[in-house]
Design a protein around this motif. Structure first.
Motif, PDB file in Angstrom:
ATOM      1  N   PHE A   5     -69.165 -13.499  15.806  1.00  0.00           N
ATOM      2  CA  PHE A   5     -69.544 -12.084  15.022  1.00  0.00           C
ATOM      3  C   PHE A   5     -69.557 -11.049  15.856  1.00  0.00           C
ATOM      4  O   PHE A   5     -69.568 -11.415  17.460  1.00  0.00           O
ATOM      5  N   SER A   7     -69.295  -6.188  15.633  1.00  0.00           N
ATOM      6  CA  SER A   7     -69.270  -5.092  14.607  1.00  0.00           C
ATOM      7  C   SER A   7     -68.843  -3.947  16.075  1.00  0.00           C
ATOM      8  O   SER A   7     -69.347  -4.200  16.966  1.00  0.00           O
ATOM      9  N   LEU A  17     -74.499  -7.129   9.094  1.00  0.00           N
ATOM     10  CA  LEU A  17     -74.580  -8.434   9.441  1.00  0.00           C
ATOM     11  C   LEU A  17     -75.048  -9.783   9.888  1.00  0.00           C
ATOM     12  O   LEU A  17     -74.975 -10.561   9.832  1.00  0.00           O
ATOM     13  N   LEU A  20     -76.497 -12.610   7.603  1.00  0.00           N
ATOM     14  CA  LEU A  20     -76.111 -13.835   7.204  1.00  0.00           C
ATOM     15  C   LEU A  20     -75.984 -14.451   8.553  1.00  0.00           C
ATOM     16  O   LEU A  20     -75.843 -15.693   8.175  1.00  0.00           O
ATOM     17  N   VAL A 116     -66.663 -13.412  12.641  1.00  0.00           N
ATOM     18  CA  VAL A 116     -66.918 -12.540  11.952  1.00  0.00           C
ATOM     19  C   VAL A 116     -66.569 -11.471  11.829  1.00  0.00           C
ATOM     20  O   VAL A 116     -67.684 -11.028  12.590  1.00  0.00           O
ATOM     21  N   GLU A 118     -66.548  -7.572  11.343  1.00  0.00           N
ATOM     22  CA  GLU A 118     -66.925  -6.260  10.238  1.00  0.00           C
ATOM     23  C   GLU A 118     -66.134  -5.675   9.798  1.00  0.00           C
ATOM     24  O   GLU A 118     -65.373  -5.146  10.672  1.00  0.00           O
ATOM     25  N   HIS A 138     -66.465  -8.667   6.957  1.00  0.00           N
ATOM     26  CA  HIS A 138     -67.717  -9.104   6.628  1.00  0.00           C
ATOM     27  C   HIS A 138     -67.715  -7.646   6.152  1.00  0.00           C
ATOM     28  O   HIS A 138     -68.100  -6.415   6.717  1.00  0.00           O
ATOM     29  N   TYR A 177     -63.311 -12.579   2.455  1.00  0.00           N
ATOM     30  CA  TYR A 177     -63.819 -11.096   2.662  1.00  0.00           C
ATOM     31  C   TYR A 177     -65.452 -11.019   1.991  1.00  0.00           C
ATOM     32  O   TYR A 177     -65.366 -11.068   0.628  1.00  0.00           O
ATOM     33  N   LEU A 178     -66.126 -10.558   2.251  1.00  0.00           N
ATOM     34  CA  LEU A 178     -67.797 -11.592   2.191  1.00  0.00           C
ATOM     35  C   LEU A 178     -68.037  -9.726   2.179  1.00  0.00           C
ATOM     36  O   LEU A 178     -67.602  -8.950   2.604  1.00  0.00           O
ATOM     37  N   LEU A 201     -71.548 -11.404  -1.518  1.00  0.00           N
ATOM     38  CA  LEU A 201     -73.136 -11.587  -0.504  1.00  0.00           C
ATOM     39  C   LEU A 201     -74.125 -10.504  -0.778  1.00  0.00           C
ATOM     40  O   LEU A 201     -73.839  -9.321  -0.900  1.00  0.00           O
ATOM     41  N   PRO A 375     -77.449 -15.183   2.037  1.00  0.00           N
ATOM     42  CA  PRO A 375     -76.906 -14.947   3.403  1.00  0.00           C
ATOM     43  C   PRO A 375     -77.665 -17.253   3.365  1.00  0.00           C
ATOM     44  O   PRO A 375     -76.865 -17.663   3.434  1.00  0.00           O
ATOM     45  N   VAL A 382     -69.301 -19.917   4.461  1.00  0.00           N
ATOM     46  CA  VAL A 382     -68.348 -19.690   4.496  1.00  0.00           C
ATOM     47  C   VAL A 382     -67.882 -20.956   6.102  1.00  0.00           C
ATOM     48  O   VAL A 382     -67.361 -20.621   6.697  1.00  0.00           O
TER      49      VAL A 382
END
Length: 386
Positions: A5, A7, A17, A20, A116, A118, A138, A177-178, A201, A375, A382
């Motif tokens: 992930f 962000s 985030l 999830l 993933v 952001e 996300h 796209y979540l 989500l 989630p 995903v």
């Protein structure tokens, strides 16, 4: 699977985030999280591996201003056009370049199976595509059709091309796209164009654990109003003005000063006002009768999920967007510019507390959010190829 992930460091981009990521962790996947060091303790506490990456807007915005040849002072007065250019340059050029530079060696060494990213961290998306690693976006708020989105898409296309990455159109640039925003409030153009790639989500509020203030515990004899200006746009003056207005009502007021305001500046506000530097907002929101706030995505969605009416005092960024859509839907009101003052706060807050229509709309949207996939449900989806 090994899942990375990434962000921006800012709370409003990072916290959304985590639900999830935690669900994927619970399913046995190895979780890496690349962001600024301010978030690393939280990541470690959740059983994930933190990785240093990127810079924040405290560095990115002045750098963008210098590129554009404008005043780098964050308090400088700017025209709307200059502000859009500054934000676009920061988010679609300066920040992405740093994230690409920081993430490329990480992706090569750790070889995650999925990235993933952001939606504000476009550099993570470019790095993943350049490395040939599957990626998924996300979201953290509403997707609009304003000048920022249009100009931002053009600039990020150019930035990506410099790294040898050709981006398709769309908000997710070809990725799934979540979307954590309720469909009834989401941008209609985005819903139409990304229908095949959008994955709803449920937004789940996250905050660091801690005790609730006494005023929020037990039975109450007065309504409880929660007042916050978030983590980045705090202003002691704005908070004091809002408290002055709310104090005209027969309510208890709980103020979260946040990291950008010294709670010691907020003294002498009266017996019915409690001031804290921080509160566990996810635990608090279901207990309050009204939220008065800046309009950040996290507080907006958390309040909607709890079915609580909102009074918006937007200060910048995407806060005006959230304030506008919730007000238009009938779930709250907003005070903009010169309309903001103690008397206006008192009058508007009284209306929001007394008239049932606001709570009815907020309750309807809360029901919509509750029906969105959790989630845990989305975590199983995903990891499957798009």
């Amino acid at each position: 699977m090994r899942i990375l992930f990434s962000s921006l460091v800012h709370t409003g981009h990072f916290f959304p985030l985590l639900p999830l990521a935690a669900a994927l962790r619970d399913n046995g996947h190895e979780l890496l999280f690349a962001t600024g060091s301010d978030n690393h303790d939280t990541i470690t506490s959740l059983g994930m591996t933190p990785i240093e990456a990127g810079i924040g807007l405290d560095v990115g915005a002045p750098t963008a201003a210098e590129q554009l040849g404008v005043d780098p002072d964050p308090k400088a007065e700017r025209s709307p056009e200059e502000l859009v250019r500054l934000i676009v340059t920061a988010f679609a050029d300066v920040l992405p370049r740093r994230f690409v530079a920081d993430l490329e060696p990480v992706l090569a060494e750790r070889a995650p199976d999925l990235v993933v990213w952001e939606a504000g961290n476009l550099g993570a998306m470019i790095a993943a595509k350049r490395a040939g690693i599957p990626s998924i976006a996300h979201g953290f708020g509403r997707v609009g059709d304003d000048d920022f989105d249009v100009q931002g898409a053009e600039v990020i296309q150019r930035t990506a091309a410099e790294f040898g990455v050709e981006l398709p159109g769309g908000r997710g640039f070809g990725d799934r796209y979540l979307d954590i925003y309720p469909e009834s409030l989401q941008g209609k153009r985005f819903l139409a164009e990304e229908a095949d790639l959008r994955i709803p989500l449920r937004p789940v509020p996250f905050s660091k654990p801690g005790p609730l203030p006494a005023v929020a515990e037990g039975e109450r004899t007065r309504p409880l109003v929660y007042l916050t200006m978030g983590t980045a746009f705090g202003s002691a003056e704005v908070l004091r003005t809002a408290v002055a207005g709310l104090s005209e009502l027969d309510v208890d007021v709980l103020v979260s000063a946040g990291p950008s305001v010294d709670a010691g500046e907020l003294t002498g506000l009266g017996d019915r006002v409690t001031v804290e530097s921080w509160v566990p907002q996810d635990q608090l929101l279901p207990r309050v009768d009204l939220v008065v706030h800046h309009g950040g995505a996290g507080t907006t969605l958390g309040s909607l999920g709890a079915g609580v009416p909102q009074l918006f005092l937007p200060q910048g960024a995407d806060q005006f967007i959230h304030a506008g859509v919730v007000t238009e839907a009938g779930g709250g009101e907003q005070l903009l510019g010169e309309a903001f003052g103690a008397d206006a706060v008192a009058e508007t807050a009284r209306r929001l507390l007394d008239e049932p229509g606001y709570r009815q709309v907020a309750g309807r949207i809360a029901g919509e959010i509750a029906e969105m996939p959790s989630p845990a449900e989305v975590a199983t989806r995903v990891v499957k190829p798009g």
